[in-house]
Design a protein around this motif. Structure first.
Motif, short mmCIF file in Angstrom:
data_model
loop_
_atom_site.label_atom_id
_atom_site.label_comp_id
_atom_site.label_asym_id
_atom_site.label_seq_id
_atom_site.Cartn_x
_atom_site.Cartn_y
_atom_site.Cartn_z
N UNK A 50 0.84 -1.21 0.00
CA UNK A 50 0.00 0.00 0.00
C UNK A 50 0.88 1.26 0.00
N UNK A 51 1.93 1.27 0.81
CA UNK A 51 2.82 2.42 0.88
C UNK A 51 3.54 2.66 -0.45
N UNK A 52 3.74 1.60 -1.21
CA UNK A 52 4.38 1.72 -2.53
C UNK A 52 3.38 2.12 -3.61
N UNK A 53 2.10 2.24 -3.24
CA UNK A 53 1.08 2.63 -4.20
C UNK A 53 0.47 1.46 -4.95
N UNK A 54 0.72 0.25 -4.48
CA UNK A 54 0.16 -0.94 -5.12
C UNK A 54 -1.23 -1.19 -4.56
N UNK A 55 -2.24 -1.10 -5.42
CA UNK A 55 -3.63 -1.29 -5.03
C UNK A 55 -4.03 -2.73 -5.37
N UNK A 56 -4.02 -3.61 -4.37
CA UNK A 56 -4.26 -5.03 -4.63
C UNK A 56 -5.66 -5.33 -5.18
N UNK A 57 -6.73 -4.71 -4.67
CA UNK A 57 -8.04 -4.95 -5.29
C UNK A 57 -8.08 -4.50 -6.76
N UNK A 92 13.94 -10.64 -5.96
CA UNK A 92 12.80 -10.49 -6.87
C UNK A 92 13.06 -11.41 -8.04
N UNK A 93 12.19 -12.43 -8.17
CA UNK A 93 12.33 -13.36 -9.28
C UNK A 93 11.36 -13.02 -10.39
N UNK A 94 11.27 -13.90 -11.36
CA UNK A 94 10.37 -13.67 -12.49
C UNK A 94 8.92 -13.57 -12.02
N UNK A 95 8.53 -14.45 -11.11
CA UNK A 95 7.13 -14.49 -10.64
C UNK A 95 7.03 -14.43 -9.13
N UNK A 96 8.14 -14.16 -8.43
CA UNK A 96 8.11 -14.19 -6.97
C UNK A 96 8.86 -13.02 -6.35
N UNK A 97 8.43 -12.71 -5.15
CA UNK A 97 9.15 -11.81 -4.25
C UNK A 97 9.52 -12.64 -3.03
N UNK A 98 10.69 -12.41 -2.50
CA UNK A 98 11.07 -13.13 -1.28
C UNK A 98 11.38 -12.09 -0.21
N UNK A 99 10.68 -12.24 0.92
CA UNK A 99 10.82 -11.34 2.05
C UNK A 99 11.48 -12.05 3.22
N UNK A 100 12.35 -11.35 3.91
CA UNK A 100 12.78 -11.75 5.24
C UNK A 100 12.01 -10.84 6.17
N UNK A 101 11.34 -11.42 7.18
CA UNK A 101 10.60 -10.60 8.13
C UNK A 101 10.99 -11.00 9.54
N UNK A 155 4.28 -8.19 -13.56
CA UNK A 155 4.24 -7.18 -14.62
C UNK A 155 5.37 -6.15 -14.48
N UNK A 156 5.86 -5.68 -15.61
CA UNK A 156 7.00 -4.75 -15.63
C UNK A 156 6.78 -3.53 -14.75
N UNK A 157 5.57 -2.96 -14.78
CA UNK A 157 5.29 -1.77 -13.97
C UNK A 157 5.46 -2.07 -12.48
N UNK A 158 4.99 -3.23 -12.04
CA UNK A 158 5.16 -3.62 -10.63
C UNK A 158 6.62 -3.93 -10.32
N UNK A 159 7.27 -4.63 -11.23
CA UNK A 159 8.69 -4.95 -11.04
C UNK A 159 9.49 -3.66 -10.84
N UNK A 160 9.20 -2.65 -11.63
CA UNK A 160 9.90 -1.36 -11.50
C UNK A 160 9.70 -0.75 -10.11
N UNK A 161 8.47 -0.84 -9.62
CA UNK A 161 8.17 -0.33 -8.28
C UNK A 161 8.98 -1.08 -7.23
N UNK A 162 8.98 -2.41 -7.31
CA UNK A 162 9.69 -3.21 -6.32
C UNK A 162 11.20 -2.99 -6.40
N UNK A 163 11.73 -2.90 -7.62
CA UNK A 163 13.17 -2.74 -7.79
C UNK A 163 13.66 -1.35 -7.41
N UNK A 164 12.80 -0.34 -7.52
CA UNK A 164 13.21 1.02 -7.19
C UNK A 164 12.99 1.35 -5.71
N UNK A 165 12.41 0.43 -4.97
CA UNK A 165 12.11 0.65 -3.55
C UNK A 165 13.38 0.44 -2.73
N UNK A 166 14.26 1.41 -2.82
CA UNK A 166 15.53 1.27 -2.11
C UNK A 166 15.63 2.27 -0.98
#
Length: 143
Positions: free
Chosen positions: A48-55, A93-102, A132-143
């Motif tokens: 949500x903080x990254x602007x990703x609207x899951x619904x 960040x993989x082709x179809x996955x995100x991996x989190x350490x929490x 999707x590329x747009x989401x990948x860009x968001x995840x990869x730029x979240x530094x």
């Protein structure tokens, strides 16, 4: 209302959580499955903080993110009214996955640590798809 904020470390965020009576078991400590709930909420707030609207993703692209694997270490028990922090770090960040350490922390004390693999899934076909590329860009730029 809790807020999420970046800690300055690459792809890391902190989400505060308070332990309520409903979170505890008969022994007065946090029931083990609730650590998974705390982590789920932290990941959702991170998106949500990254602007990703899951619904919206589901409605427009038929995409959902689902947990496909969890590795969990329960180190110490949290108790009623403890103020905790869930520290979430995207470690890959993989082709179809995100991996989190929490990690769930009480101050500097580590109570729980988990590795979560999150798959990007086409909900109608019920199978993993490329992020999707747009989401990948968001995840990869979240530094």
């Amino acid at each position: 209302m809790s807020t999420i904020h970046n800690t300055g470390a690459a792809r890391q965020s902190v989400w505060p959580v308070r332990v309520y009576y409903e979170d505890t078991d008969a022994g007065g400590v946090v029931y083990y499955a609730n650590y998974l709930r705390f982590c789920e909420r932290a990941r959702t707030e991170r998106l949500r903080a990254l602007g990703v609207d899951q619904p919206q993703l589901l409605a427009e692209q038929n995409i959902v993110f689902v947990v496909s694997r969890v590795e969990a270490d329960y180190l110490k028990g949290a108790e009623l009214d403890d103020a905790l922090s869930v520290i979430s770090t995207v470690i890959s960040i993989g082709a179809a996955t995100l991996r989190f350490q929490q990690r769930v922390m009480r101050g500097e004390e580590r109570l729980f640590e988990g590795l979560f693999t999150i798959a990007c899934v086409d909900w109608k076909r019920r199978r993993a798809v490329r992020i999707p590329d747009a989401l990948r860009s968001i995840f990869e730029s979240d530094a």
